[in-house]
Design a protein around this motif. Structure first.
Motif, PDB file in Angstrom:
ATOM      1  N   VAL A  22      85.804  27.645  17.227  1.00  0.00           N
ATOM      2  CA  VAL A  22      84.900  28.471  18.023  1.00  0.00           C
ATOM      3  C   VAL A  22      85.705  29.349  18.975  1.00  0.00           C
ATOM      4  N   VAL A  23      86.748  28.794  19.571  1.00  0.00           N
ATOM      5  CA  VAL A  23      87.597  29.557  20.491  1.00  0.00           C
ATOM      6  C   VAL A  23      88.316  30.678  19.740  1.00  0.00           C
ATOM      7  N   ILE A  24      88.829  30.374  18.561  1.00  0.00           N
ATOM      8  CA  ILE A  24      89.493  31.400  17.741  1.00  0.00           C
ATOM      9  C   ILE A  24      88.519  32.504  17.362  1.00  0.00           C
ATOM     10  N   HIS A  25      87.341  32.123  16.940  1.00  0.00           N
ATOM     11  CA  HIS A  25      86.338  33.109  16.532  1.00  0.00           C
ATOM     12  C   HIS A  25      85.953  34.032  17.685  1.00  0.00           C
ATOM     13  N   ARG A  26      85.908  33.508  18.882  1.00  0.00           N
ATOM     14  CA  ARG A  26      85.569  34.318  20.052  1.00  0.00           C
ATOM     15  C   ARG A  26      86.557  35.476  20.206  1.00  0.00           C
ATOM     16  N   GLY A  27      87.828  35.174  19.998  1.00  0.00           N
ATOM     17  CA  GLY A  27      88.833  36.230  20.071  1.00  0.00           C
ATOM     18  C   GLY A  27      88.689  37.248  18.958  1.00  0.00           C
ATOM     19  N   ARG A  29      85.900  38.091  17.363  1.00  0.00           N
ATOM     20  CA  ARG A  29      84.725  38.923  17.650  1.00  0.00           C
ATOM     21  C   ARG A  29      85.081  40.000  18.683  1.00  0.00           C
ATOM     22  N   ARG A  30      85.788  39.597  19.717  1.00  0.00           N
ATOM     23  CA  ARG A  30      86.130  40.543  20.781  1.00  0.00           C
ATOM     24  C   ARG A  30      87.040  41.652  20.271  1.00  0.00           C
ATOM     25  N   GLU A  31      88.111  41.280  19.573  1.00  0.00           N
ATOM     26  CA  GLU A  31      89.073  42.286  19.142  1.00  0.00           C
ATOM     27  C   GLU A  31      88.479  43.252  18.127  1.00  0.00           C
ATOM     28  N   SER A  32      87.626  42.761  17.236  1.00  0.00           N
ATOM     29  CA  SER A  32      86.997  43.675  16.275  1.00  0.00           C
ATOM     30  C   SER A  32      86.104  44.682  16.993  1.00  0.00           C
ATOM     31  N   ARG A  33      85.466  44.256  18.074  1.00  0.00           N
ATOM     32  CA  ARG A  33      84.630  45.172  18.864  1.00  0.00           C
ATOM     33  C   ARG A  33      85.490  46.142  19.675  1.00  0.00           C
ATOM     34  N   VAL A 181      93.507  34.561  21.203  1.00  0.00           N
ATOM     35  CA  VAL A 181      92.645  33.379  21.185  1.00  0.00           C
ATOM     36  C   VAL A 181      92.331  32.887  22.590  1.00  0.00           C
ATOM     37  N   LEU A 182      93.325  32.874  23.464  1.00  0.00           N
ATOM     38  CA  LEU A 182      93.162  32.258  24.775  1.00  0.00           C
ATOM     39  C   LEU A 182      92.497  33.154  25.811  1.00  0.00           C
ATOM     40  N   GLU A 183      92.407  34.437  25.546  1.00  0.00           N
ATOM     41  CA  GLU A 183      91.927  35.367  26.580  1.00  0.00           C
ATOM     42  C   GLU A 183      90.564  34.974  27.150  1.00  0.00           C
ATOM     43  N   ASP A 184      89.627  34.627  26.309  1.00  0.00           N
ATOM     44  CA  ASP A 184      88.271  34.304  26.768  1.00  0.00           C
ATOM     45  C   ASP A 184      88.000  32.804  26.777  1.00  0.00           C
ATOM     46  N   ALA A 185      89.036  32.002  26.628  1.00  0.00           N
ATOM     47  CA  ALA A 185      88.850  30.546  26.647  1.00  0.00           C
ATOM     48  C   ALA A 185      88.519  30.078  28.058  1.00  0.00           C
ATOM     49  N   THR A 186      87.665  29.086  28.158  1.00  0.00           N
ATOM     50  CA  THR A 186      87.398  28.468  29.453  1.00  0.00           C
ATOM     51  C   THR A 186      88.637  27.672  29.875  1.00  0.00           C
ATOM     52  N   GLY A 209     105.111  34.584  25.925  1.00  0.00           N
ATOM     53  CA  GLY A 209     103.867  34.996  25.288  1.00  0.00           C
ATOM     54  C   GLY A 209     102.869  35.613  26.231  1.00  0.00           C
ATOM     55  N   ARG A 210     102.678  34.994  27.372  1.00  0.00           N
ATOM     56  CA  ARG A 210     101.669  35.490  28.300  1.00  0.00           C
ATOM     57  C   ARG A 210     101.983  36.898  28.787  1.00  0.00           C
ATOM     58  N   PRO A 211     103.227  37.193  29.240  1.00  0.00           N
ATOM     59  CA  PRO A 211     103.525  38.579  29.638  1.00  0.00           C
ATOM     60  C   PRO A 211     103.488  39.554  28.467  1.00  0.00           C
ATOM     61  N   LEU A 212     103.891  39.095  27.276  1.00  0.00           N
ATOM     62  CA  LEU A 212     103.824  39.955  26.093  1.00  0.00           C
ATOM     63  C   LEU A 212     102.388  40.369  25.823  1.00  0.00           C
ATOM     64  N   TYR A 213     101.478  39.413  25.873  1.00  0.00           N
ATOM     65  CA  TYR A 213     100.080  39.731  25.604  1.00  0.00           C
ATOM     66  C   TYR A 213      99.498  40.609  26.701  1.00  0.00           C
ATOM     67  N   ALA A 214      99.866  40.361  27.948  1.00  0.00           N
ATOM     68  CA  ALA A 214      99.365  41.190  29.046  1.00  0.00           C
ATOM     69  C   ALA A 214      99.784  42.642  28.861  1.00  0.00           C
ATOM     70  N   ARG A 215     101.022  42.860  28.429  1.00  0.00           N
ATOM     71  CA  ARG A 215     101.482  44.233  28.185  1.00  0.00           C
ATOM     72  C   ARG A 215     100.691  44.884  27.058  1.00  0.00           C
ATOM     73  N   ARG A 216     100.411  44.108  26.014  1.00  0.00           N
ATOM     74  CA  ARG A 216      99.647  44.671  24.902  1.00  0.00           C
ATOM     75  C   ARG A 216      98.240  45.057  25.347  1.00  0.00           C
ATOM     76  N   VAL A 217      97.592  44.218  26.123  1.00  0.00           N
ATOM     77  CA  VAL A 217      96.234  44.516  26.594  1.00  0.00           C
ATOM     78  C   VAL A 217      96.228  45.788  27.436  1.00  0.00           C
ATOM     79  N   ARG A 218      97.242  45.946  28.297  1.00  0.00           N
ATOM     80  CA  ARG A 218      97.291  47.163  29.129  1.00  0.00           C
ATOM     81  C   ARG A 218      97.443  48.411  28.271  1.00  0.00           C
ATOM     82  N   ARG A 219      98.205  48.310  27.192  1.00  0.00           N
ATOM     83  CA  ARG A 219      98.410  49.467  26.335  1.00  0.00           C
ATOM     84  C   ARG A 219      97.180  49.787  25.477  1.00  0.00           C
ATOM     85  N   VAL A 220      96.496  48.759  25.021  1.00  0.00           N
ATOM     86  CA  VAL A 220      95.401  48.958  24.072  1.00  0.00           C
ATOM     87  C   VAL A 220      94.109  49.373  24.776  1.00  0.00           C
TER      88      VAL A 220
END
Length: 222
Positions: A22-27, A29-33, A181-186, A209-220
């Motif tokens: 369910v946690v994986i699917h949440r990510g 759904r979000r990214e496809s949108r 996966v972890l972005e919207d996890a509780t 990983g965490r800073p890598l993903y943060a940089r990607r989110v800022r760019r996207v």
């Protein structure tokens, strides 16, 4: 639906924690949108922005492909060998995977033709929206009908094997996709997800990983 099986149900103590799906699917759904929204907002001729989003789209599609391959190879065959009336659910999952795979091919074809132009952008957004429609239909069905079946008829080790498969198959993108996966996890889901990982892998996530993903989110996302 009431399911009967050709094998005894897994003992309660050895049943898998399917909520991780369910946690994986949440990510997903979000990214496809988000991808459809961000690509749809690209100005005609903005090739630099198109390259940024095309890279993220490519990573998303690769991650989704490996996620579904793990299910195809490791989960569906086991379930089909153990369930009776529930087999229709598993067969439906297989058919839905084929539809999602076809939609991925359509998105990739549209992305390959996009060079930042408005016409290519609009064609890609249309393909992404069609992809998201079949993907969400599948994810909703899987959560409602397949996960209870897997919880009853698979062991924790059998279920967890798909995570190991994914980590190997997507190793060069594993940290980025973990961020998806972890972005919207509780907080509880976050702790459970990371707690299932080896300590060295958790350390790599926190340090790199965490800073890598943060940089990607800022760019996207703009």
């Amino acid at each position: 639906m009431t399911n009967t099986s050709t094998a005894a149900a897994t003992p309660a103590a050895d049943r898998p924690d399917t909520h991780s799906m369910v946690v994986i699917h949440r990510g997903l759904r979000r990214e496809s949108r988000v991808l459809a929204e961000q690509i749809g907002a690209v100005r005609d001729g903005d090739r630099a922005r198109a390259r940024v989003l095309a890279k993220h789209l490519r990573d998303y599609l690769i991650g989704l492909h490996h996620h579904h391959t793990g299910e195809d190879d490791l989960i569906w065959p086991l379930l089909l060998s153990r369930v009776d009336l529930g087999a229709d659910v598993v067969l439906r999952m297989e058919a839905q995977h084929e539809k999602v795979a076809a939609s991925i091919d359509a998105v990739r074809d549209a992305a390959a033709r996009w060079r930042g132009d408005a016409a290519g952008r609009d064609a890609l957004v249309a393909a992404l929206r069609a992809h998201r429609a079949v993907l969400v239909e599948h994810l909703d069905d899987e959560e409602a009908n397949l996960l209870p079946l897997a919880e009853r008829h698979l062991t924790a080790a059998e279920w967890d094997a798909q995570g190991e498969h994914f980590a190997k198959a997507a190793k060069h993108r594993a940290l980025l996709l973990l961020g998806v996966v972890l972005e919207d996890a509780t907080p509880e889901e976050h702790a459970r997800f990371l707690g299932a990982m080896p300590a060295p892998a958790r350390a790599v996530w926190h340090l790199l990983g965490r800073p890598l993903y943060a940089r990607r989110v800022r760019r996207v996302r703009r």
